[in-house]
Design a protein around this motif. Structure first.
Motif, PDB file in Angstrom:
ATOM      1  N   SER A 166      -5.505   2.784   8.919  1.00 43.34           N
ATOM      2  CA  SER A 166      -5.400   1.379   8.529  1.00 43.34           C
ATOM      3  C   SER A 166      -5.290   1.244   7.018  1.00 43.34           C
ATOM      4  O   SER A 166      -6.124   1.750   6.267  1.00 43.34           O
ATOM      5  N   LYS A 167      -4.249   0.527   6.554  1.00 45.70           N
ATOM      6  CA  LYS A 167      -4.083   0.318   5.110  1.00 45.70           C
ATOM      7  C   LYS A 167      -5.281  -0.419   4.509  1.00 45.70           C
ATOM      8  O   LYS A 167      -5.685  -0.153   3.381  1.00 45.70           O
ATOM      9  N   ARG A 168      -5.823  -1.352   5.281  1.00 53.94           N
ATOM     10  CA  ARG A 168      -6.975  -2.114   4.784  1.00 53.94           C
ATOM     11  C   ARG A 168      -8.153  -1.185   4.505  1.00 53.94           C
ATOM     12  O   ARG A 168      -8.799  -1.282   3.455  1.00 53.94           O
ATOM     13  N   GLU A 207     -13.516   1.281  -3.609  1.00 58.46           N
ATOM     14  CA  GLU A 207     -14.951   1.568  -3.694  1.00 58.46           C
ATOM     15  C   GLU A 207     -15.232   2.930  -4.321  1.00 58.46           C
ATOM     16  O   GLU A 207     -16.394   3.329  -4.459  1.00 58.46           O
ATOM     17  N   GLY A 208     -14.190   3.659  -4.702  1.00 57.22           N
ATOM     18  CA  GLY A 208     -14.384   4.938  -5.383  1.00 57.22           C
ATOM     19  C   GLY A 208     -14.851   6.062  -4.484  1.00 57.22           C
ATOM     20  O   GLY A 208     -15.329   7.089  -4.980  1.00 57.22           O
ATOM     21  N   VAL A 209     -14.719   5.892  -3.169  1.00 56.13           N
ATOM     22  CA  VAL A 209     -15.089   6.968  -2.239  1.00 56.13           C
ATOM     23  C   VAL A 209     -14.143   8.151  -2.417  1.00 56.13           C
ATOM     24  O   VAL A 209     -14.532   9.311  -2.296  1.00 56.13           O
ATOM     25  N   VAL A 210     -12.890   7.843  -2.707  1.00 58.57           N
ATOM     26  CA  VAL A 210     -11.883   8.867  -3.010  1.00 58.57           C
ATOM     27  C   VAL A 210     -11.351   8.590  -4.416  1.00 58.57           C
ATOM     28  O   VAL A 210     -11.550   7.506  -4.966  1.00 58.57           O
ATOM     29  N   SER A 211     -10.650   9.557  -4.973  1.00 56.27           N
ATOM     30  CA  SER A 211     -10.202   9.434  -6.365  1.00 56.27           C
ATOM     31  C   SER A 211      -8.963   8.569  -6.526  1.00 56.27           C
ATOM     32  O   SER A 211      -8.617   8.184  -7.638  1.00 56.27           O
ATOM     33  N   GLY A 212      -8.288   8.245  -5.429  1.00 55.50           N
ATOM     34  CA  GLY A 212      -7.091   7.422  -5.496  1.00 55.50           C
ATOM     35  C   GLY A 212      -6.289   7.569  -4.227  1.00 55.50           C
ATOM     36  O   GLY A 212      -6.690   8.263  -3.281  1.00 55.50           O
ATOM     37  N   TRP A 213      -5.131   6.901  -4.186  1.00 56.53           N
ATOM     38  CA  TRP A 213      -4.291   6.962  -2.989  1.00 56.53           C
ATOM     39  C   TRP A 213      -3.787   8.370  -2.718  1.00 56.53           C
ATOM     40  O   TRP A 213      -3.465   8.702  -1.572  1.00 56.53           O
ATOM     41  N   ASP A 214      -3.696   9.201  -3.760  1.00 55.10           N
ATOM     42  CA  ASP A 214      -3.210  10.570  -3.565  1.00 55.10           C
ATOM     43  C   ASP A 214      -4.341  11.581  -3.466  1.00 55.10           C
ATOM     44  O   ASP A 214      -4.098  12.786  -3.578  1.00 55.10           O
ATOM     45  N   GLY A 231       0.846  -1.193   0.000  1.00 58.27           N
ATOM     46  CA  GLY A 231       0.000   0.000   0.000  1.00 58.27           C
ATOM     47  C   GLY A 231       0.873   1.231   0.000  1.00 58.27           C
ATOM     48  O   GLY A 231       2.109   1.142  -0.005  1.00 58.27           O
ATOM     49  N   TYR A 232       0.234   2.379   0.009  1.00 57.36           N
ATOM     50  CA  TYR A 232       0.949   3.648   0.022  1.00 57.36           C
ATOM     51  C   TYR A 232       1.257   4.058   1.465  1.00 57.36           C
ATOM     52  O   TYR A 232       0.490   3.750   2.375  1.00 57.36           O
TER      53      TYR A 232
END
Length: 584
Positions: A285-287, A295-302, A45-46
């Motif tokens: 939590s990375k999970r 789930e697309g709640v945010v646009s990505g890890w950044d 993960g990031y």
């Protein structure tokens, strides 16, 4: 002599217990006077803001005391690891301002760990168990009662060796065989009750391919990797306190295997634990972070709402502000929940010194200066950063029609309203004093919403000119010229969670309300975590700046240029407000 002792004590108090240990160990000549650390992330993960604390101490103290810090990827679980995460981890460390001496992988030591495990079997210190994980767990006992020996604990060495080879053959079904260290099933530390040291996965590894089907467990990898690399100080968080005796035991066994038992206490890695970086209104939590992304709640890890290092970078946090915050909260042996306001305060302090000042109007309403010539354009000088003369200046255009913030005008205002209102004067930043018309202050649309404000200006009050310092009661307002203003998208990010302790609240929701996964997370989400403004205006200077430039929208807050921004379609992200409005 007394003065010297006091100064030494004062110096000792000024450093964390972790740093003091480094000072003492170097003075005592342990590990030959070397200092070598490592940062060992799992590439699954990031990195998030919690990792920044570990990065700061691993790399920071090594640099401060002339040592080295290696980057070592803990790639012992091929089911979750990816090269995408490896690249992101390297980028985040560099962005924070650190550089590793070497890059290593736990998989670099797979052969040595295998050979070490074979030696343990031959020594009668390890055995292959074919019980299920459930049965093994039951046999471990409790903190108040001893465990029960496995019926395979005294399996003959030759049989163990054959089964261990079979575990790596690719023909062994995962979960049917494990290798366990033979220690003490009655030990008060549950981790000593014959811990698992190898399990079967039968999954190709991104670096080793199909060579390995049996993979070492974390506790059997971490300390030995430290030892093989020559690490002197192994720092980790408090949940590994109970793991430290096992860490030390496996390192001692490995030194015995390699015949290196001289001065064992002065020539070994030493694990030391410190408190995690816990922040309110943050879920680390990375999970759960992975779930928000999938789930697309945010646009990505950044996504700037994410607590990832790359998310904070995109939001406009500077690496210096993060490191300054970590220095302020320090390292202790007590876990605590830090206030997010402390981090935001560190961000404000840093951005106030480094950000460029620009004019932007988020909720615009037009001002017409009726006594200003229609075809006249003036160029005013704006200071880019009042705290840093080297940042220079830029020109702003002044014209008859301007945009100002809608909140800066009130048709029916009391005496305490110091902005634009009928008959009231204000100064326009870097320009003139203007006065709102009393008889016809504004036009409105059919719904009663103000569309245009009418003012006159005093031509003798241009900023920087003689007579410009005429005192008025009104405030100084920011503005942009309608003639050359550029429409921009402005993203107003806020906290993703509406509860102070999302981790505990998530657990409560899952247990009491029966919601799981993303549904449980949505139940505690702040509905106002993002507002996107598409009708805002900025001055042209702001559209020419590089992505991730640090800005202060005057009188509004700190922003930065989003990586997706272009001069034709500028996009800005709110980093943090000028003041802490939430804790006011």
């Amino acid at each position: 002599m007394i003065e010297k002792t006091m100064n030494e004590n004062e110096e000792k108090k000024s450093v964390s217990f972790v740093e003091q240990m480094v000072i003492d160990d170097l003075a005592a000549g342990k590990n030959g006077g070397r200092l070598q650390t490592r940062f060992p992330p799992e590439p699954n993960g990031y990195l998030h803001i919690g990792h920044a604390k570990a990065i700061a101490i691993d790399f920071g103290l090594a640099k401060k005391y002339g040592g080295e810090c290696n980057l070592r990827f803990d790639d012992t679980n091929p089911t979750k690891e990816d090269t995408e995460y490896i690249e992101s981890i390297e980028n985040d460390i560099k962005w924070l301002g650190f550089q590793w001496a070497h890059v290593y992988y736990a998989s670099d030591y797979f052969q040595k760990l295998w050979d070490f495990a074979v030696w343990l079997i031959k020594q009668g210190r390890a055995y292959v168990d074919e019980q299920s994980s459930e049965v093994i767990a039951q046999q471990k006992g409790t903190t108040t009662s001893p465990g029960t020996n496995s019926p395979f604990r005294d399996r003959p060495v030759e049989e163990n060796l054959k089964l261990f080879e079979f575990m790596n053959s690719g023909k062994c079904e995962p979960g049917t065989l494990v290798l366990r260290a033979k220690i003490d099933m009655a030990h008060p530390n549950m981790l000593f009750r014959d811990p698992l040291i190898y399990r079967v996965l039968n999954i190709p590894h991104v670096k080793t391919g199909t060579k390995w089907n049996a993979y070492p467990m974390y506790d059997f990898t971490h300390g030995q990797s430290d030892y093989l690399e020559g690490v002197t100080h192994s720092w980790c968080t408090l949940e590994f306190v109970e793991h430290r005796p096992l860490y030390d035991l496996f390192v001692t066994w490995m030194k015995e295997w390699r015949g290196e038992t001289d001065n064992i206490e002065d020539n070994r890695p030493r694990q030391t634990e410190f408190n995690k970086l816990n922040l309110n209104y943050i879920l680390l939590s990375k999970r759960n972070l992975r779930l928000l992304v999938s789930e697309g709640v945010v646009s990505g890890w950044d996504d700037p709402r994410m607590p990832t290092i790359c998310g904070f970078r995109r939001r406009g946090y500077s690496p210096e502000s993060i490191k300054n915050f970590i220095d302020k909260i320090g390292y202790t042996k007590i876990d605590a929940l830090n206030d997010m306001a402390l981090l935001e305060s560190a961000v404000r302090d840093d951005l106030n010194a480094r950000s460029l000042r620009v004019s932007a109007v988020l909720d615009p309403v037009k001002v017409v200066i009726t006594n200003y010539p229609e075809d006249k354009i003036e160029h005013m000088t704006a200071i880019n950063n009042p705290g840093n003369e080297a940042d220079g200046t830029h020109e702003v255009e002044f014209s008859r029609e301007l945009w100002i913030e809608r909140d800066d005008f009130m048709e029916e205002a009391d005496k305490k309203f110091m902005r634009l209102a009928p008959g009231k004067e204000v100064r326009l930043k870097n320009a003139y004093i203007v006065k709102c018309d009393e008889e016809h202050p504004c036009d409105k649309d059919s719904e009663g919403r103000v569309t245009t404000i009418y003012c006159t200006y005093d031509p003798e009050t241009r900023s920087g000119q003689p007579g410009a310092d005429r005192k008025i009661k009104g405030k100084t307002l920011h503005w942009v010229s309608c003639h050359n203003a550029v429409k921009a998208e402005v993203r107003l990010y806020d906290r993703l969670w509406k509860v102070e302790n999302p981790r505990d609240e998530l657990k409560r929701i899952e247990e009491e309300e029966g919601l799981k996964g993303i549904d449980a997370m949505r139940a505690m989400m702040n509905p106002d975590n993002l507002r996107v403004l598409t009708n805002s205006y900025v001055e042209p200077f702001a559209t020419q700046l590089q992505p991730l430039s640090y800005l202060q929208f005057q009188r509004i807050g700190y922003f930065n240029v989003d990586p997706d921004s272009t001069p034709e379609k500028p996009i800005f992200n709110r980093t943090v407000g000028l003041k802490d409005s939430k804790n006011k």
